[in-house]
Design an enzyme around this catalytic site. Structure first.
Site, short mmCIF file in Angstrom:
data_model
loop_
_atom_site.label_atom_id
_atom_site.label_comp_id
_atom_site.label_asym_id
_atom_site.label_seq_id
_atom_site.Cartn_x
_atom_site.Cartn_y
_atom_site.Cartn_z
NE ARG A 65 -0.38 1.60 3.58
CZ ARG A 65 0.66 2.17 3.65
NH1 ARG A 65 1.81 1.68 3.97
NH2 ARG A 65 0.84 3.59 3.82
N GLY A 66 0.31 2.38 -0.08
CA GLY A 66 1.17 3.53 -0.29
C GLY A 66 1.11 3.94 -1.98
CB ALA A 67 0.41 6.71 -4.06
NE ARG A 106 -6.23 1.02 -1.98
CZ ARG A 106 -5.59 1.54 -1.13
NH1 ARG A 106 -4.23 1.19 -0.66
NH2 ARG A 106 -6.17 2.13 -0.19
CG ASP A 256 -3.10 7.71 -1.45
OD1 ASP A 256 -2.68 8.40 -0.48
OD2 ASP A 256 -2.66 6.63 -1.85
O1 MRU Z 1 -4.95 3.29 1.94
P1 MRU Z 1 -3.20 3.38 1.90
O2 MRU Z 1 -2.81 2.97 3.22
O3 MRU Z 1 -2.36 2.86 0.75
O4 MRU Z 1 -2.88 4.98 2.24
C1 MRU Z 1 -1.64 5.45 1.98
C2 MRU Z 1 -1.65 7.07 2.18
O5 MRU Z 1 -2.67 7.69 2.27
C3 MRU Z 1 -0.43 7.62 2.12
O6 MRU Z 1 -0.42 8.60 2.93
C4 MRU Z 1 0.05 7.81 0.50
O7 MRU Z 1 -0.09 6.93 -0.07
C5 MRU Z 1 1.57 8.51 0.69
S1 MRU Z 1 2.73 7.05 0.30
C6 MRU Z 1 4.15 7.75 0.44
#
Ligand code: MRU
Length: 365
Positions: A65-67, A106, A256
């Site tokens: 997870r994380g963009a 996603r 994201d």
């Molecule tokens: O749902 P998630 O855990 O994928 O959400 C992640 C976030 O909102 C992070 O802040 C974002 O992706 C920044 S990644 C460097």
């Protein structure tokens, strides 16, 4: 696969080497291995994905997870979708099927769309030159590896740029997880915090626990501990109180998707923090690579916002905490208007308002 070696490696290396050594994403040539973030920090387990469907499931479940990490994983998912034995006729169908499978996981993290588009360009170019399936797969693999490396470098540069904004003794608040686990490198917001800490500027970090899935309490705390950066986890609702008591000097979060006008989609709760920051005169920064900026999305209203299962709200680690029939709403992201953002920290420098102009210039460079 259980992998305590992941943490051992993480802890053993010198801080300056950390980004080179630790990544939640490991490419093994025939499979993608992902450190399963749904069970961290209690367990360190690696998932082995040798089929695109497994990569898609891992992205959907938030095992990865994380963009930026989603984008890099999707790039390797495209590689796994090509059977090197297939005929020229089968190739296109295979690619499209994998691309669409990954695209449906996603909706908000634009790095996913960005990676799939870049992968499509590589595919079209190599197929257009008459290459066979094995050559196409090899070209996609080289590209995915390059994307992985590029994200590591982008993190490093964001850290350098962001550290210039910090001052000695800063107490920094962050939301969700925007560290190594969310990227391929040391992280976006956490990369900035790490670089600022190494420059002697960060006194402590306030970590929003980040309900409903606790990415702050579970993941950001885990990373800060290993980086040796002092921190406290706080309930999400405590941020306002800390700000009102002048206990926060700076806020930095990841993103994201950033629209062309600078509106920022990030984990639900980010907007609340940004409004509080404005009220208390504390600068609110967003750290993100250019691959998170979506020039085709004009503003925050046009950003697709993911809604996830209500079970993530009504249950904590599988245990129901609400009455059995309690309805719940689980909007995974919110949008912070550009006017609340003091700066967007990217790998090409810190962008300042008005963001329409500074974002355009950043892409022209
Ligand atoms: O749902 P998630 O855990 O994928 O959400 C992640 C976030 O909102 C992070 O802040 C974002 O992706 C920044 S990644 C460097």
């Amino acid at each position: 696969m259980t992998g305590p070696e992941a943490c051992a490696t993480f802890a053993a290396v010198a801080d300056s080497q950390l980004t080179e050594v630790f990544s939640p994403i490991r490419w093994q040539g025939d499979a993608l291995e992902l450190l399963d973030q749904t069970v961290l920090p209690r367990r360190q387990e690696w998932l082995r994905c040798d089929q695109p469907q497994q990569v898609a499931d891992a992205i959907y479940r938030l095992s990865v997870r994380g963009a930026p990490a989603i984008g890099v994983s999707a790039a390797f998912g495209l590689v796994l979708g090509i059977d090197p034995e297939s005929s020229a006729d089968e190739l296109k169908g295979q690619f499209v099927e994998t691309r669409d499978l990954l695209a449906a996981t996603r909706p908000t993290a634009v790095n996913l769309v960005w990676a799939l588009r870049r992968g499509q360009e590589v595919f079209d170019r190599v197929v257009g030159s008459g290459a066979d399936a094995s050559t196409v797969r090899a070209a996609l693999e080289q590209w995915a590896i390059a994307e992985h490396r590029a994200d590591i470098e982008a993190n490093r540069r964001m850290g350098e740029a962001g550290a210039t904004l910090f001052e000695r003794g800063d107490r920094v608040l962050t939301h969700c997880n925007a560290g190594a686990l969310a990227t391929a490198g040391v992280g976006t917001a956490l990369g900035v915090i790490d670089a600022s800490f190494r420059a002697g500027k960060v006194e402590t970090v306030w970590v929003d626990e980040t309900r409903p899935l606790l990415q702050g309490a579970r993941l950001t705390a885990w990373e800060l501990g290993r980086l040796g950066i002092p921190y406290h986890v706080i309930p999400d609702g405590a941020a306002g109180s800390l700000l009102s008591r002048s206990m926060v000097d700076r806020i930095v979060v990841g993103a994201d998707r950033i629209a062309a006008n600078g509106d920022v989609a990030n984990k639900i709760g980010t907007y609340t923090v940004a409004v509080l920051a404005e009220r208390h005169g504390v600068p609110f920064y967003v750290a993100a690579p250019l691959s998170t900026i979506d020039l085709e999305t004009p503003n925050g209203e046009a950003i697709p916002i993911e809604e996830r299962s209500p079970d993530e709200v009504t249950r904590v680690f599988g245990t129901q905490v609400t009455p059995d029939d309690a309805p719940a709403l689980n909007i995974a992201f919110d949008v912070t208007p550009a006017e609340l953002v003091a700066g967007i920290i990217t790998e090409v420098g810190v962008l300042s308002p008005p963001y329409g102009d500074s974002i355009s210039r950043a892409f022209e460079r």
